[in-house]
Design an enzyme around this catalytic site. Structure first.
Site, PDB file in Angstrom:
ATOM      1  N   LYS A  17      42.861  43.794  35.366  1.00  0.00           N
ATOM      2  CA  LYS A  17      42.176  43.766  36.090  1.00  0.00           C
ATOM      3  C   LYS A  17      42.150  44.580  37.250  1.00  0.00           C
ATOM      4  O   LYS A  17      41.012  45.857  37.083  1.00  0.00           O
ATOM      5  CB  LYS A  17      41.533  42.371  36.458  1.00  0.00           C
ATOM      6  CG  LYS A  17      40.369  42.488  37.712  1.00  0.00           C
ATOM      7  CD  LYS A  17      39.832  41.397  37.126  1.00  0.00           C
ATOM      8  CE  LYS A  17      40.047  40.431  38.446  1.00  0.00           C
ATOM      9  NZ  LYS A  17      39.788  40.902  40.040  1.00  0.00           N
ATOM     10  N   ASN A  18      42.993  44.154  38.446  1.00  0.00           N
ATOM     11  CA  ASN A  18      42.580  45.247  39.392  1.00  0.00           C
ATOM     12  C   ASN A  18      42.945  46.196  39.540  1.00  0.00           C
ATOM     13  O   ASN A  18      42.971  47.145  40.842  1.00  0.00           O
ATOM     14  CB  ASN A  18      43.902  44.412  40.444  1.00  0.00           C
ATOM     15  CG  ASN A  18      42.636  42.567  40.663  1.00  0.00           C
ATOM     16  OD1 ASN A  18      41.528  42.526  40.747  1.00  0.00           O
ATOM     17  ND2 ASN A  18      43.354  41.869  41.490  1.00  0.00           N
ATOM     18  N   CYS A 111      34.869  36.834  44.031  1.00  0.00           N
ATOM     19  CA  CYS A 111      34.336  35.485  43.980  1.00  0.00           C
ATOM     20  C   CYS A 111      34.965  34.869  45.832  1.00  0.00           C
ATOM     21  O   CYS A 111      34.912  35.750  46.681  1.00  0.00           O
ATOM     22  CB  CYS A 111      35.872  34.981  43.858  1.00  0.00           C
ATOM     23  SG  CYS A 111      36.181  35.056  41.915  1.00  0.00           S
ATOM     24  N   ARG A 116      35.909  37.869  53.668  1.00  0.00           N
ATOM     25  CA  ARG A 116      36.129  38.911  52.627  1.00  0.00           C
ATOM     26  C   ARG A 116      35.552  40.089  53.137  1.00  0.00           C
ATOM     27  O   ARG A 116      34.459  40.361  53.071  1.00  0.00           O
ATOM     28  CB  ARG A 116      35.795  39.293  51.512  1.00  0.00           C
ATOM     29  CG  ARG A 116      36.387  37.832  50.837  1.00  0.00           C
ATOM     30  CD  ARG A 116      36.763  37.881  49.008  1.00  0.00           C
ATOM     31  NE  ARG A 116      37.633  38.948  48.564  1.00  0.00           N
ATOM     32  CZ  ARG A 116      37.689  39.308  47.445  1.00  0.00           C
ATOM     33  NH1 ARG A 116      36.811  38.312  46.261  1.00  0.00           N
ATOM     34  NH2 ARG A 116      38.497  39.929  46.482  1.00  0.00           N
ATOM     35  N   PRO A 117      35.436  40.656  54.544  1.00  0.00           N
ATOM     36  CA  PRO A 117      35.060  41.906  55.520  1.00  0.00           C
ATOM     37  C   PRO A 117      34.795  42.789  54.689  1.00  0.00           C
ATOM     38  O   PRO A 117      36.079  43.258  53.881  1.00  0.00           O
ATOM     39  CB  PRO A 117      35.225  41.226  56.829  1.00  0.00           C
ATOM     40  CG  PRO A 117      36.641  41.020  57.012  1.00  0.00           C
ATOM     41  CD  PRO A 117      36.812  39.916  55.449  1.00  0.00           C
ATOM     42  N   ASP A 301      46.398  35.410  44.571  1.00  0.00           N
ATOM     43  CA  ASP A 301      46.541  35.245  42.604  1.00  0.00           C
ATOM     44  C   ASP A 301      46.984  33.810  42.204  1.00  0.00           C
ATOM     45  O   ASP A 301      45.950  33.155  41.470  1.00  0.00           O
ATOM     46  CB  ASP A 301      45.812  36.750  42.336  1.00  0.00           C
ATOM     47  CG  ASP A 301      45.191  37.463  43.227  1.00  0.00           C
ATOM     48  OD1 ASP A 301      43.795  37.249  43.661  1.00  0.00           O
ATOM     49  OD2 ASP A 301      45.130  38.277  42.713  1.00  0.00           O
ATOM     50  N   ARG A 394      35.833  36.852  34.021  1.00  0.00           N
ATOM     51  CA  ARG A 394      35.746  37.454  35.362  1.00  0.00           C
ATOM     52  C   ARG A 394      36.881  38.224  35.303  1.00  0.00           C
ATOM     53  O   ARG A 394      37.220  39.856  35.727  1.00  0.00           O
ATOM     54  CB  ARG A 394      35.429  37.150  36.233  1.00  0.00           C
ATOM     55  CG  ARG A 394      34.655  37.033  37.070  1.00  0.00           C
ATOM     56  CD  ARG A 394      33.741  36.587  38.306  1.00  0.00           C
ATOM     57  NE  ARG A 394      34.229  37.730  39.109  1.00  0.00           N
ATOM     58  CZ  ARG A 394      34.249  38.146  40.545  1.00  0.00           C
ATOM     59  NH1 ARG A 394      33.636  37.016  40.983  1.00  0.00           N
ATOM     60  NH2 ARG A 394      33.838  39.413  40.456  1.00  0.00           N
TER      61      ARG A 394
HETATM   62  N1  EPU Z   1      40.742  41.942  55.452  1.00  0.00           N
HETATM   63  C1  EPU Z   1      39.136  42.629  56.375  1.00  0.00           C
HETATM   64  N2  EPU Z   1      39.325  43.665  56.173  1.00  0.00           N
HETATM   65  C2  EPU Z   1      38.178  44.463  55.821  1.00  0.00           C
HETATM   66  C3  EPU Z   1      38.894  44.051  53.984  1.00  0.00           C
HETATM   67  C4  EPU Z   1      39.413  43.322  54.133  1.00  0.00           C
HETATM   68  O1  EPU Z   1      39.109  41.170  57.328  1.00  0.00           O
HETATM   69  O2  EPU Z   1      37.980  45.320  55.674  1.00  0.00           O
HETATM   70  C5  EPU Z   1      41.194  40.931  54.635  1.00  0.00           C
HETATM   71  C6  EPU Z   1      40.317  40.271  54.185  1.00  0.00           C
HETATM   72  O3  EPU Z   1      39.394  38.843  54.122  1.00  0.00           O
HETATM   73  C7  EPU Z   1      41.875  38.885  53.040  1.00  0.00           C
HETATM   74  C8  EPU Z   1      42.755  40.522  53.885  1.00  0.00           C
HETATM   75  O4  EPU Z   1      42.085  41.220  54.710  1.00  0.00           O
HETATM   76  O5  EPU Z   1      42.129  38.227  54.450  1.00  0.00           O
HETATM   77  C9  EPU Z   1      43.460  41.235  52.438  1.00  0.00           C
HETATM   78  O6  EPU Z   1      42.527  41.704  51.881  1.00  0.00           O
HETATM   79  P1  EPU Z   1      42.886  42.729  50.823  1.00  0.00           P
HETATM   80  O7  EPU Z   1      41.530  44.261  51.280  1.00  0.00           O
HETATM   81  O8  EPU Z   1      43.577  43.000  50.580  1.00  0.00           O
HETATM   82  O9  EPU Z   1      41.979  42.673  49.850  1.00  0.00           O
HETATM   83  P2  EPU Z   1      40.307  42.832  48.451  1.00  0.00           P
HETATM   84  O10 EPU Z   1      40.969  44.182  47.966  1.00  0.00           O
HETATM   85  O11 EPU Z   1      39.441  42.550  48.476  1.00  0.00           O
HETATM   86  C10 EPU Z   1      42.038  42.466  45.943  1.00  0.00           C
HETATM   87  C11 EPU Z   1      42.270  41.837  44.898  1.00  0.00           C
HETATM   88  C12 EPU Z   1      42.535  40.513  45.311  1.00  0.00           C
HETATM   89  C13 EPU Z   1      43.787  39.844  45.970  1.00  0.00           C
HETATM   90  C14 EPU Z   1      43.371  40.777  46.687  1.00  0.00           C
HETATM   91  C15 EPU Z   1      44.571  40.515  47.731  1.00  0.00           C
HETATM   92  C16 EPU Z   1      40.863  43.162  43.957  1.00  0.00           C
HETATM   93  C17 EPU Z   1      39.678  43.323  43.228  1.00  0.00           C
HETATM   94  N3  EPU Z   1      40.922  42.054  44.557  1.00  0.00           N
HETATM   95  O12 EPU Z   1      41.278  42.276  46.865  1.00  0.00           O
HETATM   96  O13 EPU Z   1      41.770  39.957  43.440  1.00  0.00           O
HETATM   97  O14 EPU Z   1      43.862  38.955  45.805  1.00  0.00           O
HETATM   98  O15 EPU Z   1      43.733  42.268  46.561  1.00  0.00           O
HETATM   99  O16 EPU Z   1      46.470  40.643  47.171  1.00  0.00           O
HETATM  100  O17 EPU Z   1      41.699  44.579  43.470  1.00  0.00           O
HETATM  101  C18 EPU Z   1      41.519  38.172  42.136  1.00  0.00           C
HETATM  102  O18 EPU Z   1      42.198  39.366  41.834  1.00  0.00           O
HETATM  103  O19 EPU Z   1      40.898  37.052  41.186  1.00  0.00           O
HETATM  104  C19 EPU Z   1      41.545  38.729  43.225  1.00  0.00           C
HETATM  105  C20 EPU Z   1      40.774  37.786  44.217  1.00  0.00           C
END
Ligand code: EPU
Length: 413
Positions: A17-18, A111, A116-117, A301, A394
């Site tokens: 998925k990711n 989710c 998630r900023p 995850d 999802r």
């Molecule tokens: N963060 C910030 N500011 C930003 C971006 C992120 O503060 O601009 C913080 C987030 O709030 C979090 C941390 O940084 O506390 C890590 O977030 P990251 O951006 O790495 O995660 P993501 O890209 O939102 C992806 C996966 C998630 C997975 C995480 C960590 C996708 C679509 N989602 O999320 O997968 O848990 O990386 O590996 O790729 C899932 O598949 O269920 C899922 C949530």
């Protein structure tokens, strides 16, 4: 579902998925035909496809994957439901800016596992030449002139922000250097796809990426790697039920941390070219402490999925979640199933072991927590009913079918 049955047999692991979501967004850059073999048939992918189609992209499923033609895309208002329905819509930010030089979109959803900023996404894209304005209803980005390379030091190794930088930088003028990039295998998959389309990226798989902008990308055929989180889910389900399962095509080389924990709990794991074999022990061993971390650490995850297993080991286990702050919504339904859990603070939970789970009706409120309730149901005495399955859909093509093929008494779509 009725718990207490030991899983046996073979399950084929779906495409990731990711990995597939940012790659679908990346296809927008190519203005050509692409084929993504093994693209998973999950609702987040369907939503991303609807977003691409809403701007004139053409997508069609074939037996082994999806074909996308992004040649005739034009910027258009994206449907609210799909933008707000998932986090990955944010990948379109970098892709649309690179393709059209401007973007207007609502805030992404996804989710409910924390705040998630997107501040890091916006400031990184700002360094590449995007000017953003924001208001309550959305984000508006504009590139005056063209995107240009920059040095970007990420304060957090954000997966999504690293993806957006890649999407914007591959066709920007000059060189972009990213320090502190995320190293998740899904980033590597995106880099590999972009390279197959003609991008120039060095340092793939490391936290230091160097991207040399090229004028144009072309379409390609690319195989989406298999899903390490889906594989980890079934590995833990096998462990939870003293099962004996072969995870066909499991990307075990990306699953070191999970395999280590499974072995510490008493599993026997064997990796081979075709996948990963796992045999659960008669009695699960206590692990004491587990902390999630960025790759190659234990993935956030799979944190929810380990909780029901800890309930059934002896002694106490402390689970520390370091990535998202709201990933404990699953505690309430697990308590209803008889688990003794104490939330120590926003990031830590103590699990009191030595218990048994009792089947009862529970509701999934997010993807991985939902999958964890399914695993809890497989372990529980009696009947468990999980509602809110749309969250599970999802990310899993068909968790009921897969588990039923392994012998579970589970009904549903
Ligand atoms: N963060 C910030 N500011 C930003 C971006 C992120 O503060 O601009 C913080 C987030 O709030 C979090 C941390 O940084 O506390 C890590 O977030 P990251 O951006 O790495 O995660 P993501 O890209 O939102 C992806 C996966 C998630 C997975 C995480 C960590 C996708 C679509 N989602 O999320 O997968 O848990 O990386 O590996 O790729 C899932 O598949 O269920 C899922 C949530």
């Amino acid at each position: 579902m009725h718990g207490g049955i030991s899983l046996q047999g073979k399950v084929r692991i779906q495409g990731s998925k990711n990995a597939s979501l940012p790659i679908l967004a990346a296809a927008v850059l190519t203005e050509e035909r692409n084929k993504l073999v093994d693209c998973p048939k999950i609702s987040d992918v369907y939503q991303m496809i609807q977003l691409i189609e809403s701007m004139g992209g053409r997508c069609s499923w074939e037996e082994d994957g999806i074909c996308l033609d992004t040649a005739d895309m034009t910027p258009a208002q994206m449907p609210t439901e799909q933008v707000r329905g998932m986090r990955s819509s944010i990948c379109l930010l970098g892709a649309l800016l690179a393709r059209f030089g401007h973007v207007a979109m609502e805030y992404p959803g996804g989710c409910v596992i924390g705040e998630r900023p997107i501040d890091i996404h916006l400031s990184a894209l700002g360094s590449l030449g995007v000017e953003f304005t924001q208001n309550a209803s959305g984000i508006y980005g504009n590139v005056s002139g063209s995107l240009h390379g920059a040095q970007i030091d990420l304060p957090i190794a954000s997966v999504g922000a690293t993806e957006n930088i890649l999407l914007a930088a591959v066709t920007a003028e000059g060189i972009t250097e990213v320090n502190g990039a995320a190293r998740e295998p899904e980033i590597t998959a995106l880099c590999n796809y972009l390279q197959s389309c003609g991008a120039k990226i060095a340092g793939i798989g490391t936290s230091h990426l160097v991207i040399e902008g090229v004028e144009k990308l072309h379409g390609c055929t690319f195989r989406i790697p298999t899903d390490r989180i889906a594989a980890g889910t079934y590995l833990l389900a096998a462990l939870a039920t003293a099962g004996d399962v072969f995870l066909e095509r499991a990307p075990w080389e990306q699953m070191e941390a999970v395999i280590r924990v499974a072995k510490a709990m008493g599993a026997e794991c064997q990796c081979c070219e075709e996948g990963l074999y796992v045999q659960g022990p008669g009695e699960l061993q206590q692990i004491g402490y587990l902390r999630t971390d960025i790759y190659p650490g234990f993935p956030t995850d799979l944190q929810s999925l380990i909780l029901p297993l800890c309930v059934c080991t002896q002694g106490e286990t402390v689970i520390e979640e370091t990535i998202f702050e709201n990933r404990f919504r699953i505690l309430e339904p697990l308590r209803r199933m008889g688990a003794q859990l104490e939330q120590l603070d926003a990031h830590c939970v103590r699990v009191y072991g030595g218990g048994r789970l009792q089947g009862c009706p529970v509701e999934a409120t997010e993807l991985r927590g939902g999958a964890a309730l399914v695993v809890a149901g497989l372990m529980a005495d009696g009947k468990t009913t999980v509602t809110g399955c749309r969250f599970i859909e999802r990310g899993y093509e068909n968790i009921c079918r897969d588990l039923r093929d392994l012998g579970a008494r589970i009904y549903g779509s």
